[in-house]
Design an enzyme around this catalytic site. Structure first.
Site, PDB file in Angstrom:
ATOM      1  CG  HIS A 213      30.743  -4.027  52.646  1.00 55.35           C
ATOM      2  ND1 HIS A 213      29.632  -4.374  52.226  1.00 55.35           N
ATOM      3  CD2 HIS A 213      31.598  -3.914  51.314  1.00 55.35           C
ATOM      4  CE1 HIS A 213      29.597  -4.265  50.864  1.00 55.35           C
ATOM      5  NE2 HIS A 213      30.673  -4.218  50.485  1.00 55.35           N
ATOM      6  CB  CYS A 244      29.695  -9.335  47.771  1.00 52.14           C
ATOM      7  SG  CYS A 244      30.426 -10.229  46.391  1.00 52.14           S
ATOM      8  CG  ASN A 253      28.579  -0.909  50.367  1.00 53.72           C
ATOM      9  OD1 ASN A 253      27.577  -1.510  50.189  1.00 53.72           O
ATOM     10  ND2 ASN A 253      29.605  -0.749  50.159  1.00 53.72           N
TER      11      ASN A 253
END
Ligand code: HMG
Ligand code: MG
Length: 306
Positions: A213, A244, A253
């Site tokens: 990420h 998340c 990401n």
């Protein structure tokens, strides 16, 4: 050995936007729009694409339509679709859908694992014993994720030896590859070298992928470390989608366009058409309805002068 003396002719890009990205959006995207976005990614040449999750719809309502997404996606030669799978129930759903690959996921830190799947890591590994082997027997490839390898949003520093022990168990049970997650994007290059060194002492490089990420802008720097050290699979999400829902502060990401732009410039083949990928990022932005953060996504593939 000089800098960049170990660059490969090609690397594999594992596209996670339709899962890691859409799970973290406040609005649930309509199934047909998801399909349009994934189709644009296939068109751009991505050949490994995570398209949804067979997790509890109570936990991740954004991906409750996993079966529909799998059903509606036209299959193309050489393209592998996958979806996350947390338990036996998920495996049953995966089998019924006909998907060719699943991803099991677990954290290197206890607190994140508990928040993410409501179980200790020991109990999660026990669940996976009934998922990984049976999936492989059913002809479904299994990839593993280990999250929070670089740091945990709840515990801070994490001992990478615990992530290694988990990864070794996942591989021993039948995962073909384990993707190491910098879930909250805290990693820096020397730390990345140390983590990869630890893993490659006991795991072959082709069994390791990096899932970075880009929360603090260090993902590409860490990719370069991985490349030099023999890692050949990198996860990324078009336009920098991702995060998340059970890891506060986890931003997007590494953007697939930024990764491919950089690899192209280094003469490393990915099989991806960057112009088409950029257009897939425009599709993603249009269906999601907010500005997305990828650098190449925002700046364009070429400079204004050319
Ligand atoms: P739980 O509540 O402890 O489990 O959740 P449960 O077995 O008691 O089930 C609760 C309800 O969900 C039940 O329904 C089950 O039937 C149902 P009810 O009886 O209340 O009506 N259920 C399911 N439904 C559909 N499919 C299933 C399924 N399993 C149970 N597979 C559970 C445990 C694991 C299910 C839950 O915690 C969960 O789904 N968690 C998923 C969290 C998630 O998807 N997180 C994001 C992905 S991980 C990530 O982003 C990191 C990664 O990108 C790498 C990185 O960045 O580091 C991969
Ligand atoms: Mg992730």
């Amino acid at each position: 050995m000089g800098l960049f003396s170990n660059l490969p002719p090609e690397v594999s890009v594992y596209e996670v936007s339709a899962r890691d990205g859409l799970q973290n959006e406040a609005v649930t995207v309509a199934t047909t729009r998801k399909v349009r976005m994934i189709d644009a990614l296939v068109d751009a040449g991505l050949s490994r694409i995570e398209i949804s999750s067979f997790v509890s719809p109570k936990w991740v309502p954004q991906l409750a339509d996993a079966e529909e997404v799998v059903r509606l996606m036209p299959r193309r030669e050489g393209v592998t679709f996958s979806a996350l799978c947390p338990n036996v129930r998920g495996l049953e759903r995966a089998k019924a859908s006909g998907i060719e690959e699943i991803g099991v996921f677990i954290s290197g830190s206890e607190t994140h694992n508990l928040k993410n799947v409501n179980k200790s890591t020991v109990d999660t590994l026990a669940v996976f014993s009934d998922v990984i082997g049976p999936a492989v027997e059913a002809g479904i490839k299994v990839r593993g994720y280990v999250s929070t390898v670089w740091g945990c949003p709840f515990e801070g520093e994490v001992d990478p030896k615990k992530s290694l022990a988990i990864a070794e168990q996942l591989l021993a049970e039948g995962c073909y590859q384990v993707s190491l997650g910098d879930t909250i994007g805290v990693g820096t290059p020397v730390q990345t070298r140390d983590i990869i060194e630890l893993f490659l002492a006991s795991v072959p490089p082709e069994a390791v992928a990096l899932h970075l990420h880009d929360t603090r802008g260090t993902a590409l720097a860490n990719v370069l470390v991985g490349l030099e050290m023999g890692i050949r699979t990198f996860d990324a999400a078009v336009a920098g989608l991702g995060g998340c829902p059970y890891a506060p502060g986890a931003a997007g990401n590494l953007a697939t366009e930024d990764l491919v732009y950089t690899l192209n410039g280094m003469g490393i083949e990915t099989g991806i058409d960057l112009e088409k990928l950029w257009r897939a990022g425009q599709v993603a932005e249009a269906i999601i309805g907010r500005d997305l953060p990828g650098k190449v996504h925002r700046a364009g593939v070429r400079s204004l002068r050319s």
